[in-house]
Write an enzyme that holds these catalytic residues in place. Structure first.
Site, short mmCIF file in Angstrom:
data_model
loop_
_atom_site.label_atom_id
_atom_site.label_comp_id
_atom_site.label_asym_id
_atom_site.label_seq_id
_atom_site.Cartn_x
_atom_site.Cartn_y
_atom_site.Cartn_z
N SER A 18 36.84 32.02 13.97
CA SER A 18 37.13 31.05 12.93
C SER A 18 38.28 30.13 13.36
O SER A 18 38.20 29.46 14.39
CB SER A 18 37.43 31.77 11.61
OG SER A 18 37.43 30.88 10.52
N ASP A 53 26.83 31.59 6.99
CA ASP A 53 28.28 31.43 6.91
C ASP A 53 28.63 30.36 5.88
O ASP A 53 28.32 29.18 6.07
CB ASP A 53 28.83 31.05 8.28
CG ASP A 53 30.34 31.18 8.37
OD1 ASP A 53 31.01 31.06 7.34
OD2 ASP A 53 30.85 31.38 9.48
N HIS A 90 30.31 35.04 7.41
CA HIS A 90 31.51 34.77 8.21
C HIS A 90 32.07 36.10 8.69
O HIS A 90 33.04 36.63 8.13
CB HIS A 90 32.53 34.01 7.35
CG HIS A 90 33.60 33.32 8.14
ND1 HIS A 90 33.33 32.33 9.07
CD2 HIS A 90 34.95 33.46 8.13
CE1 HIS A 90 34.46 31.90 9.59
NE2 HIS A 90 35.46 32.57 9.05
#
Length: 218
Positions: free
Chosen positions: A115, A167, A198
């Site tokens: 991320s 996600d 995610h």
């Protein structure tokens, strides 16, 4: 900033993976993945997990949390603190230089990030003229890639891009855009997507394992 968490190999260190966590997480977040990778006993990889500083994050109402850089807005494109992004990238490159000084060749060093951490390692790798072993960009995006790829003259990078098809935090399209920018610039980019959100999943860990074995010649 806290010291990185380091996992030393049981044999002589020949390689290094510097792995950054995501927004709001900490340096221990991806530690369990090391065992899950089930690498050969003599892999020789030193795993380094840096810790992001705790600071206010604008999109979260200014609430302080571990963050590699402030995110100022989400649309139409993510607005970020470029100063903090650069500070975090400099931290990564400093760790790379420390490993080289300790005897680990640049081509045996992998940068990895999830991320927000993935955006940082992409930024760092694009700024470096070193021939790194590769980059793992996990569930991430490239807010600074458009400008960085144009000025980079170093050898192409090997990049493993992985993203969840479900996600909701970092849309798959953002990850794909980063992949496409890197590919268009001549880098050796792999795209992997998975039926997940995610997060990470067993199939992804298996693919990361194979990629590491191939990149580092394990």
């Amino acid at each position: 900033m806290s010291q990185p968490h380091v996992i030393e190999p049981s044999t002589t260190t020949r390689h290094c993976v510097i792995w950054l966590h995501g927004l709001g997480a900490d340096r221990f977040d991806f530690v369990p993945v090391v065992d899950a990778l089930d690498l050969p006993d003599d892999h020789g990889i030193r795993f380094i997990f840096p810790q992001a500083p705790t600071r206010p994050v604008t999109i979260n109402g200014g609430f302080p949390m571990p963050s590699w850089y402030d995110i100022l807005g989400m649309a139409p494109a993510r607005a970020i603190s470029h100063e903090q992004m650069q500070e975090s990238a400099d931290t990564v490159l400093s760790l790379v230089n420390q490993q080289i000084a300790a005897g680990v060749p640049a081509e045996h060093i992998i940068l990895a990030g999830f991320s927000q951490g993935g955006a940082v390692v992409l930024h760092a790798a694009m700024q470096s003229d070193l021939t790194l072993g590769g980059v793992m960009a996990l569930s991430t995006y490239g807010p600074t890639l458009d400008t960085l790829v144009e000025g980079r003259t170093a050898r192409p990078l090997a990049v493993f891009c992985a993203h969840g098809l479900n996600d909701e935090m970092v849309k798959t399209t953002l990850g794909r855009q980063a992949h496409d920018v890197l590919e268009a610039a001549g880098h050796q980019v792999e795209w992997h997507d998975y039926p997940m959100g995610h997060e990470v999943c067993p199939a992804q860990i298996a693919d990361i394992r194979q990629w590491l074995i191939t990149r580092l010649g394990l």
